[in-house]
Design an enzyme around this catalytic site. Structure first.
Site, PDB file in Angstrom:
ATOM      1  N   HIS A 187     -93.783  19.117 -53.291  1.00  0.00           N
ATOM      2  CA  HIS A 187     -94.302  19.892 -52.947  1.00  0.00           C
ATOM      3  C   HIS A 187     -93.957  21.562 -54.323  1.00  0.00           C
ATOM      4  CE1 HIS A 187     -92.403  23.212 -49.949  1.00  0.00           C
ATOM      5  NE2 HIS A 187     -92.885  23.837 -50.646  1.00  0.00           N
ATOM      6  N   ASN A 243    -100.127  21.312 -43.586  1.00  0.00           N
ATOM      7  CA  ASN A 243     -99.581  22.319 -43.379  1.00  0.00           C
ATOM      8  C   ASN A 243     -98.915  23.861 -42.569  1.00  0.00           C
ATOM      9  OD1 ASN A 243     -98.315  23.776 -45.189  1.00  0.00           O
ATOM     10  ND2 ASN A 243    -100.077  25.135 -46.541  1.00  0.00           N
ATOM     11  N   TRP A 244     -97.633  23.833 -42.618  1.00  0.00           N
ATOM     12  CA  TRP A 244     -97.250  24.426 -40.966  1.00  0.00           C
ATOM     13  C   TRP A 244     -97.630  24.292 -40.141  1.00  0.00           C
ATOM     14  CZ3 TRP A 244     -95.477  28.435 -43.539  1.00  0.00           C
ATOM     15  CH2 TRP A 244     -95.680  29.471 -44.884  1.00  0.00           C
ATOM     16  N   ASP A 264     -91.486  15.470 -48.021  1.00  0.00           N
ATOM     17  CA  ASP A 264     -91.111  15.785 -49.366  1.00  0.00           C
ATOM     18  C   ASP A 264     -90.772  16.325 -50.062  1.00  0.00           C
ATOM     19  OD1 ASP A 264     -91.802  18.818 -50.904  1.00  0.00           O
ATOM     20  OD2 ASP A 264     -92.993  19.399 -49.065  1.00  0.00           O
ATOM     21  N   ASN A 274    -102.592  27.430 -48.794  1.00  0.00           N
ATOM     22  CA  ASN A 274    -101.278  27.612 -48.724  1.00  0.00           C
ATOM     23  C   ASN A 274    -101.364  29.055 -48.177  1.00  0.00           C
ATOM     24  OD1 ASN A 274     -98.701  27.175 -47.412  1.00  0.00           O
ATOM     25  ND2 ASN A 274     -98.029  28.061 -49.509  1.00  0.00           N
ATOM     26  N   GLY A 310     -89.943  30.153 -51.172  1.00  0.00           N
ATOM     27  CA  GLY A 310     -88.809  30.128 -52.218  1.00  0.00           C
ATOM     28  C   GLY A 310     -87.772  29.741 -52.255  1.00  0.00           C
ATOM     29  N   ASN A 311     -87.710  30.013 -50.330  1.00  0.00           N
ATOM     30  CA  ASN A 311     -86.333  28.220 -49.860  1.00  0.00           C
ATOM     31  C   ASN A 311     -86.604  27.437 -50.262  1.00  0.00           C
ATOM     32  OD1 ASN A 311     -85.693  31.192 -47.961  1.00  0.00           O
ATOM     33  ND2 ASN A 311     -84.585  29.534 -48.611  1.00  0.00           N
ATOM     34  N   SER A 312     -88.545  26.448 -50.164  1.00  0.00           N
ATOM     35  CA  SER A 312     -88.780  25.245 -50.254  1.00  0.00           C
ATOM     36  C   SER A 312     -88.016  24.615 -51.276  1.00  0.00           C
ATOM     37  CB  SER A 312     -90.312  25.284 -51.022  1.00  0.00           C
ATOM     38  OG  SER A 312     -90.903  25.778 -50.208  1.00  0.00           O
ATOM     39  N   PHE A 334     -88.711  22.062 -46.054  1.00  0.00           N
ATOM     40  CA  PHE A 334     -89.990  22.712 -46.772  1.00  0.00           C
ATOM     41  C   PHE A 334     -91.450  23.309 -45.752  1.00  0.00           C
ATOM     42  CE2 PHE A 334     -92.783  19.387 -44.542  1.00  0.00           C
ATOM     43  CZ  PHE A 334     -91.672  18.904 -44.157  1.00  0.00           C
ATOM     44  N   ASP A 335     -91.301  23.749 -44.864  1.00  0.00           N
ATOM     45  CA  ASP A 335     -91.668  24.581 -44.535  1.00  0.00           C
ATOM     46  C   ASP A 335     -91.481  25.188 -42.851  1.00  0.00           C
ATOM     47  OD1 ASP A 335     -94.566  24.995 -43.864  1.00  0.00           O
ATOM     48  OD2 ASP A 335     -95.363  23.816 -43.925  1.00  0.00           O
TER      49      ASP A 335
END
Lengths: 723, 723
Positions: free
Chosen positions: B80, B208-209, B217, B323, B653-655, B671-672
């Site tokens: 993503h 998502n989440w 991902d 998102n 941002g950590n993704s 990723f989440d």
């Protein structure tokens, strides 16, 4: 999920027959070992005694199960089973659904309605020979149907000679066996205690079939009889019924892994349907029925939003439609995940291969199977018409008119010759239905629903339509315009007095000639439709006769095939008494997660939004916040258990069944299954099938702390906390 | 949930500071003990060395994190995070999103786009004195803002004297500390490997989440530099970058309870906001922003359904809006369940009470707190206008025109005097954005979105509106009719050539006089708007100056208060480098259920419907059905682990951040986070906060078995299976 099915296959092949199975009482010897092994502490033989402890305490409400829990006729069932009776007693001003109900004394208990019944099973007898013995060797399918029907009516009439009994013949394995149930019919049922909707229906339709769950789905009825101890209609002189047996509240803890058992009246399963039938369910029956439910929900919800009175009137119908829609969606989902159709096709291919191997022995069974399969497939041609016409003719006011008219026709006959459902024994039920319509029907919504079905009817191919109905609607080939139909319906609803209960009850008494002379528009339509509905009934009876000719042979072949694999076979659920057993346990319904076996009051606080259906009452929220759990908390949970999961085999109709522990004591009520296993009605998967129960400790906590009912608690043998 | 918060409070009071905290590298001594106790096998001190192993391998993509995983510049991040670049390379015919991408050789790798960057952090220095030292004692708020801005620009300019660096000043604790990051900027980024959407985005927005989750991902980039080894724009002559450090794939198993750690660039948290700010978020910011996201989603989805090309152009925007909408809904849900506002109010009351106790010492801090709180509240008056005008002025084509016009104004100044974001260092980014618009903008949708914002603008109170924009739109008091606005927009879109990339790039080069003379309708609108936008900017700068005056005092008081309670304080996330650590573990996010720590390929089969976003590819379904798991299966799961949960503290941002095991080896990508813990951005709840990671074994299995990339595997030190 494929793994799960693999597990299912393996388990079924083991000698243990735990978990799967809705066993008839007469099958108890077959499952005695499994019961002991699973943890039953009673002698399994005691369960065979329908009039002993604990089976004598289990009763039917018709569509739901219940049980006696006190020597004074106190009965417990699900809140959702009592929903209709709570609704009958609710008005916008005095809303028993919203506010709950606590009868301080016996005198405060209110009638559950004239149609409410409690049936106490006395005995079950094998009447296979009587039912099948009278069929002439060369009977046509229609004659076969009529002979079976006549034999059953005769058995029931004899059985009901003493009017305290209600009797019914059940066909097991599609006609391989017939069983006569004799039940005492209690006709005065009253409401003793109901928690508010916010407890009894917490989570509402949104949480229906869902785990985690925190629903206090329980309500107490009381059975009343005449001063002579015999069943009698509602009367102020009536007294509480004294059952011979009632279930004691359990004294021991109930923990994960513990034995539990449910006896009740499961309605209908499809475990032995043909593969083509699951194909039809996937491709046609369920998707189209879901769409219909959703349309009906939309009609009633829209009307209910505009008028609180209408909302109350259709609350019960809405609950049913929502439940049905969600259930069917869950089944389709379950079919897909479990490849249920593939499983069925493989199973059927296995049967055919096995029969083919058997040479001459299997040949007749094979021929019978092929004929049976062709018969089943033949239904496809008229399934849409049958659904639409049945719904249209049975809907609301028109349904009442049709029943009134048909009853007048049948009343002219000897009782034994009358159509089942229109015999003298059925009249009080018909009358009660006509009366209750006033609490469950709004003319505007009724008309919208009739219009809905009319539009579906008009869309049928011309050769599927009924000339009588076409003539009434002025239909010639094409569908009528919306305006034409509206004008017809305007006239229909303007020209009737059946919207008044008195008029319906008056018509209920009239003979056919009087009805034929009536200028009531609904009765005129019923008279006009009558020959058409009779034709469809004739078709159905011939079909049923063919079914009676072919299905037992198919089922016997299937039983033999399964026996050859060491697989015991229990009959499909058919509203007759069954026993299922297993253990309290969670499940991993999907990859990456598990459902824990117990939910707690913590979940109520988590889900509470203040908006229906997650609008816990302040009294309950306060009790939770202040941790006023008293003796009802369980140490390992540090909370009161609200609901729990077990691996029993149940379906609709089991609702309200008491859950019994290893000693046969009361530990709660079954009220739901999890979403992931609703497809188990067709293909049982022991790896993911779980039932949802109200924990009796939650019920007692609610009555001890939140909506206190000290008198009921004492009657249950529980001393209320000091106040 | 209240229980959970209680637990949170207790944990925070313990000396252990595990789990919660996005620690800056300089705080490592504070957390060294906790790292060891939690399971880190490396010497914690090694993590302080930003240019050593493993920290030297961690890079920023701007908005996402990534890491080097080979000596030849191979970089791994989330699918993503690479979505925009995959989208840039996708057309309906050659759809890299749908089909995935495998570069067989280096020559097959394609550019991730002219704007793609990889930043390799070299060092971090404390520049607090330099930033704050130049503020005159009696500075106005505006002067304070400008002094801080000027000091930062100067620091950045000095730092970027060598053009291979990109530098940025970060403010910690709202201005208590300033840190200068120096990063090597790699400007040639190429795509090496991406799985198909059906793996990389399995579950899509719906999942998502959500846990359970089965999303692959991940995507591989490669960093390229000029033949001299220095960063350079894309060129065929460029060669793979040779990082000094890269993360080795873990050789050991990763099991429940094992230590994991993530280093990355988390974007933004609100852990120290005032209670009034969480009130605003609950009452205004999130509900209204969710409605806006949903409107934008509706516009783009409707257009995308009619035109596959439009769907591709807005796929990335849609993903972001979905998102955002889901995230904010989750936060509101989390706030409600955790009573986050109540917690914040109690915490703030605690601070005030503590300051009041301190007498003289606390008096100044109290006065500062009151002034700060008033300043924050003052934003309410213009929040709606600021949101609408910023969105309108930044939207699509108009946003491009405004940026072009502002750039022309700034270009006339000395670089040091230019507005941050318009300095020479920013030009390539602006140019890349103007170029990429052609792949991300459809004129029809752009117009609809502008119209949407215009209608919102016109609905603002007259005294909040901008005279320049009113004049352009012919607005006099009332909102214009839909027709008037449509005519204005017709003319606006008919009179521009900026829809063409060449025209945008040509205008990008022009000076203000040339633009002022242009007859392009968008440029004319930008010129007309320019004074109004400048006024708003002046307002904002004065506000920021006030913030710089008051916020550090508030934060220092809060730090002191927390220190008095033995609570360590880390700065709110601000896109600077942070370290978080914890353990692989599941969670009971709600009453009655648990999330297991690992998901498996079984979940892919369960969720597969054949319809996006649950449309697993046949290649993958076959591999699962045939159990071709090889060495990537984990015995205890009897399957390949796909995703796992851990209790780290991260945010957007950590993704793409690598997840490291106790030895600092690569064990996957974060990723989440789970839905139940999105509110942790405001109020961290260690009891339910869980992060979701792609398991590296799943990545390797995909590349070994499902979408084989033997060359990449070898580069990762993994020998592909024999074929």
């Amino acid at each position: 999920m494929r793994l799960s099915l693999l597990c299912a296959g393996l388990l079924a092949a083991l000698p243990a027959i735990a978990v799967e199975g809705m066993w008839t009482p007469e099958q108890l010897p077959q499952i005695a070992d499994a019961l002991k092994r699973t943890g039953l502490q009673l002698d399994p033989a005691t369960l065979s005694d329908l009039r002993g402890q604990p089976m004598g305490a289990i009763v039917s409400l018709g569509g739901c199960t219940a049980s006696f829990v006190s020597p004074n006729g106190l009965v417990v069932t699900n809140h959702h089973c009592a929903y209709g009776s709570l609704q009958l007693n609710s008005t916008p001003e005095n809303n028993m659904l919203r506010d709950g109900f606590i009868a301080e004394t016996l005198a405060d208990e209110v009638s559950a309605g004239p149609g409410a019944r409690i049936w106490v099973t006395q005995d079950i007898s094998d009447v296979t020979a009587q039912v099948l013995g009278g069929i002439p060797a060369d009977a046509s399918d229609r004659a076969r149907n009529d002979a079976i029907e006549a034999a059953q009516k005769k058995l029931v009439a004899e059985c009901e000679a003493d009017e305290i009994y209600r009797c019914r013949v059940f066909s097991h394995f599609g006609g391989v066996q017939y069983r006569l149930f004799r039940q005492v019919e209690i006709r005065d049922v009253r409401i003793a205690y109901a928690p508010p909707d916010a407890i009894g229906r917490f989570g509402g339709d949104e949480d229906n079939w869902i785990w985690p769950r925190q629903t206090g789905d329980f309500t107490f009825y009381r059975a009343y009889v005449g001063p002579d101890g015999k069943p009698a209609p509602y009367s102020e002189d009536n007294v509480p019924y004294r059952p011979k047996h009632f279930l004691p509240m359990a004294k021991d803890a109930l923990n994960e892994g513990d034995f539990v058992m449910v006896a009740g009246y499961p309605g209908r399963t499809q475990r032995y349907q043909l593969a083509s039938q699951i194909d039809d369910a996937i491709e046609w029956t369920y998707p189209t029925q879901i769409a219909i439910f959703n349309d009906l929900i939309n009609i009633a919800e829209t009307a209910g939003k505009a008028d609180a009175d209408v909302a109350i009137k259709y609350a019960s119908s809405l609950a049913g439609w929502n439940n049905g829609s969600k259930n069917m969606a869950g089944m389709l989902d379950g079919f897909r995940r479990a490849d249920a159709a593939g499983t069925k096709h493989r199973e059927e291919a296995g049967l055919v291969a096995w029969l083919e191997q058997r040479g001459g022995e299997g040949r007749a069974a094979l021929a019978n199977y092929r004929e049976y399969a062709a018969l089943i497939e033949s239904q496809r041609a008229t399934r849409e018409r049958n659904r639409v016409v049945n719904a249209l003719a049975g809907s609301g006011l028109l349904g009442s008119a049709n029943r009134i008219y048909r009853l007048a026709q049948e009343r002219a006959l000897d009782d034994a010759a009358r159509e089942p459902g229109y015999q003298q024994r059925d009249w009080p039920g018909i009358e009660a239905g006509l009366r209750q319509l006033e609490r469950r029907m709004d003319v505007g919504v009724d008309r919208q629903i009739l219009e809905y079905w009319f539009e579906k009817y008009a869309a049928l191919p011309a050769d599927q339509r009924l000339q009588e109905l076409d003539a009434w609607a002025g239909l010639k080939g094409d569908a009528p315009s919306r305006e034409t139909l509206a004008a017809k319906l305007d006239a229909l609803y303007a020209g009737t007095s059946l919207t008044a209960t008195d008029a319906r009850l008056a018509a209920f008494e009239q003979d056919q000639a009087t009805l034929d002379a009536s200028d009531d528009s609904f009765l005129q339509l019923a008279a006009a439709l009558s020959p058409a509905l009779k034709r469809l009934e004739d078709e159905r009876k011939a079909f049923n006769g063919a079914l009676a000719r072919l299905q037992p042979g198919y089922m016997q072949a299937l039983i033999d095939y399964r026996t050859s694999q060491d697989r015991a076979t229990y009959p499909d659920a058919n509203s007759s008494l069954r026993i299922t057993f297993g253990n309290v346990q969670g499940v991993s319904p999907r990859d990456g997660m598990t459902y824990l076996p117990f939910s707690t009051t913590r979940g109520i606080v988590e889900k509470h939004t203040g908006t229906d259906p997650f609008d816990a009452t302040q009294a309950q929220l306060d009790a939770i916040a202040q941790r006023r759990f008293g003796r009802w908390a369980v140490e390992s949970l540090n909370d009161v258990p609200v609901n729990y999961l077990a691996d029993l085999d149940v379906t609709g109709g089991n609702s309200g069944s008491p859950t019994l522990n290893a000693k046969g004591e009361f530990v709660g009520l079954i009220f739901d299954g999890i979403w992931e296993s609703v497809a188990s009605n067709w293909v049982f998967d022991p790896a993911i099938t779980r039932t949802i129960h109200v924990d009796w400790r939650y019920m007692l906590w609610i009555m001890d702390e939140v909506y206190p009912a000290p008198a009921i608690l004492r009657e249950l043998g529980v001393e209320p906390r000091a106040r």
